[in-house]
Write an enzyme that holds these catalytic residues in place. Structure first.
Site, mmCIF file in Angstrom:
data_model
loop_
_atom_site.group_PDB
_atom_site.id
_atom_site.type_symbol
_atom_site.label_atom_id
_atom_site.label_comp_id
_atom_site.label_asym_id
_atom_site.label_seq_id
_atom_site.Cartn_x
_atom_site.Cartn_y
_atom_site.Cartn_z
ATOM 1 N N HIS A 31 46.912 22.041 93.130
ATOM 2 C CA HIS A 31 46.850 23.275 92.389
ATOM 3 C C HIS A 31 46.875 24.135 93.322
ATOM 4 O O HIS A 31 46.377 24.456 94.519
ATOM 5 C CB HIS A 31 45.340 23.131 91.714
ATOM 6 C CG HIS A 31 45.233 24.518 91.228
ATOM 7 N ND1 HIS A 31 43.925 25.271 91.070
ATOM 8 C CD2 HIS A 31 45.821 25.272 90.235
ATOM 9 C CE1 HIS A 31 43.992 26.392 90.413
ATOM 10 N NE2 HIS A 31 45.394 26.505 89.949
ATOM 11 N N HIS A 88 48.191 34.735 94.782
ATOM 12 C CA HIS A 88 47.282 34.159 94.175
ATOM 13 C C HIS A 88 46.562 35.380 93.509
ATOM 14 O O HIS A 88 45.841 36.396 93.727
ATOM 15 C CB HIS A 88 45.816 33.707 95.004
ATOM 16 C CG HIS A 88 45.080 32.775 93.937
ATOM 17 N ND1 HIS A 88 44.264 31.858 94.391
ATOM 18 C CD2 HIS A 88 45.041 32.614 92.459
ATOM 19 C CE1 HIS A 88 43.743 31.101 93.333
ATOM 20 N NE2 HIS A 88 44.330 31.620 92.194
#
Length: 441
Positions: A132, A176
């Site tokens: 991930h 992110h």
């Protein structure tokens, strides 16, 4: 919403020529959030390729319906048999390859994705571990999801790489939520590392899942421009082009996928998916995730990890049974910063989350999903794959799902000590970023 797919011919000169014809229709789009929609019904589009040949790591091959033929130029002291389709390709000490179709099935001696058994299995019939947010391995940053870089991930056995990409000043970066929070560099630089690894490992199939985070971004004229086409340049410049898999039909269902052996012999062994704004008429090799693969609930903050379908929404059970699927098993924790809250990876409970047994474990979720759907997940998405109940526990879970014996090949040398997770999370946030962000996936 009506989607019309007219015929098209594509690919660069170095690629096979693929022509796709047909009509694709869908019911009204199903909104699930700002600017997000999914097609709810599909008809099949078939593709025919005029060429399925190429060269990789010294192996020249052409693929037939059941058998393959080829020749190999490098010298070697090994003799391996790679099963492909209805026959096999045998590489002897003099490195000549020949096709065989005998009644006695040969024993495969060449691992594909780590296991000889996988060579004759369809891509859709194998469980792999997914890193991930693979690019997010920035030390001393609480927004990181991995401790080890992508090359180490692949060396350890990760075979699906997922990452969230953002478009900033004309360049795609892996960031992110925001590049102010965590910037792991350009998409092209990351893919160059993947391409180098793929080149050096000719018997492995790798899947890349692109999270197109800025899919709803618009240009000055109000036109959406962050689509699959935006990713073509960094993908081509990375060196991945010779290895990219082109689907023979849209959408792909479980029985449509080739075996790993077939993908290896034809050297088309990098599968690319995109979650939003994939357009397979324009870029056929960037597969639309949510017409071919579904996901369980993602970014959970509790340990129940249900195996329900979350994306795409309203997918029928009958359809779900014929699609690839991802089991999202990344546990987060909520961190409050003033009046704002963030979700960051829960690193404290990784020994359980990435373990084989017990409440909240990856092993339990894999078994429950298998019971619910009659087959294991295709991908097990995890944070910090190298940490678990023991070294390599996430790969042991995948091996159990695949009904093979775990080969014990794990893991890289980095640890929590080098990540400095013993103290408070270390993270730098700009004032502008804090004013804008309320959550993080």
């Amino acid at each position: 919403m009506l989607f019309a797919f007219l015929w098209f011919s594509s690919l660069a000169a170095a690629q096979s020529v693929i022509t796709i014809t047909g009509t694709l229709t869908g019911a009204d789009a199903l909104p699930t959030g700002s600017e997000v929609s999914y097609a709810s019904a599909f008809s099949t589009i078939t593709a025919s390729s005029s060429s399925r040949t190429g060269v990789i790591s010294g192996i020249s091959s052409s693929f037939g319906e059941a058998n393959s033929t080829g020749s190999v130029s490098p010298s070697s002291t090994n003799s391996v048999t790679l099963l492909v389709g209805g026959g096999s390709t045998t590489l002897s000490n003099n490195m000549t390859a020949s096709s065989t179709t005998t009644s006695a099935k040969p024993t495969n001696t060449q691992p594909c994705n780590g296991y000889p058994e996988f060579c004759t299995r369809k891509y859709s019939n194998i469980t792999e571990v997914c890193a991930h947010n693979s690019p997010f391995s920035v030390k001393k940053n609480a927004a990181s999801n991995q401790a080890l870089d992508v090359t180490t991930q692949l060396n350890d056995g990760i075979r699906m790489l997922q990452g969230q990409a953002h478009y900033v000043n004309g360049t795609l970066y892996f960031c992110h939520t925001s590049c102010d929070l965590l910037n792991a560099g350009t998409v092209q630089a990351y893919l160059e590392k993947v391409a180098d690894w793929v080149h050096d490992n000719p018997y492995d199939v790798v899947t890349i899942l692109i999270g197109n985070a800025d899919y709803a971004m618009t240009n000055s004229e109000g036109v959406k421009n962050i689509t699959a086409e935006t990713y073509v340049e960094p993908i081509q410049n990375s060196g991945l082009t010779p290895y990219i898999y082109y689907p023979p039909k849209i959408p792909m269902r479980l029985e449509d996928w080739p075996t790993l052996g077939e993908m290896i012999v034809t050297q088309k062994r990098v599968v690319i998916f995109m979650d939003y704004n994939a357009n397979q008429t324009a870029v056929p090799y960037i597969l639309d995730e949510f017409s071919q693969m579904w996901e369980t609930p993602y970014s959970p903050t509790n340990i129940s990890f249900p195996c329900d379908v979350q994306r795409p929404p309203n997918l029928s059970r009958n359809s779900s049974l014929d699609w690839l699927y991802i089991a999202n098993h990344n546990l987060n924790t909520e961190v409050a910063i003033g009046s704002f809250s963030l979700l960051i990876p829960n690193v404290v409970d990784l020994n359980v989350t990435n373990g084989l047994n017990g409440t909240g474990s990856l092993g339990l979720m894999s078994n429950e999903c298998t019971a619910d759907w009659g087959r294991p997940p295709n991908f097990l998405l995890v944070d910090y794959y190298n940490i678990g109940s023991f070294n390599g526990s996430v790969f042991a879970v995948a091996a159990e799902a695949n009904n093979v014996t775990y080969n014990g090949k794990c893991c890289g040398t980095s640890s929590f000590a080098t990540q400095s997770f013993g103290g408070p999370p270390i993270i730098t946030l700009s004032v502008a970023f804090l004013a804008a962000i309320t959550w993080m996936i």
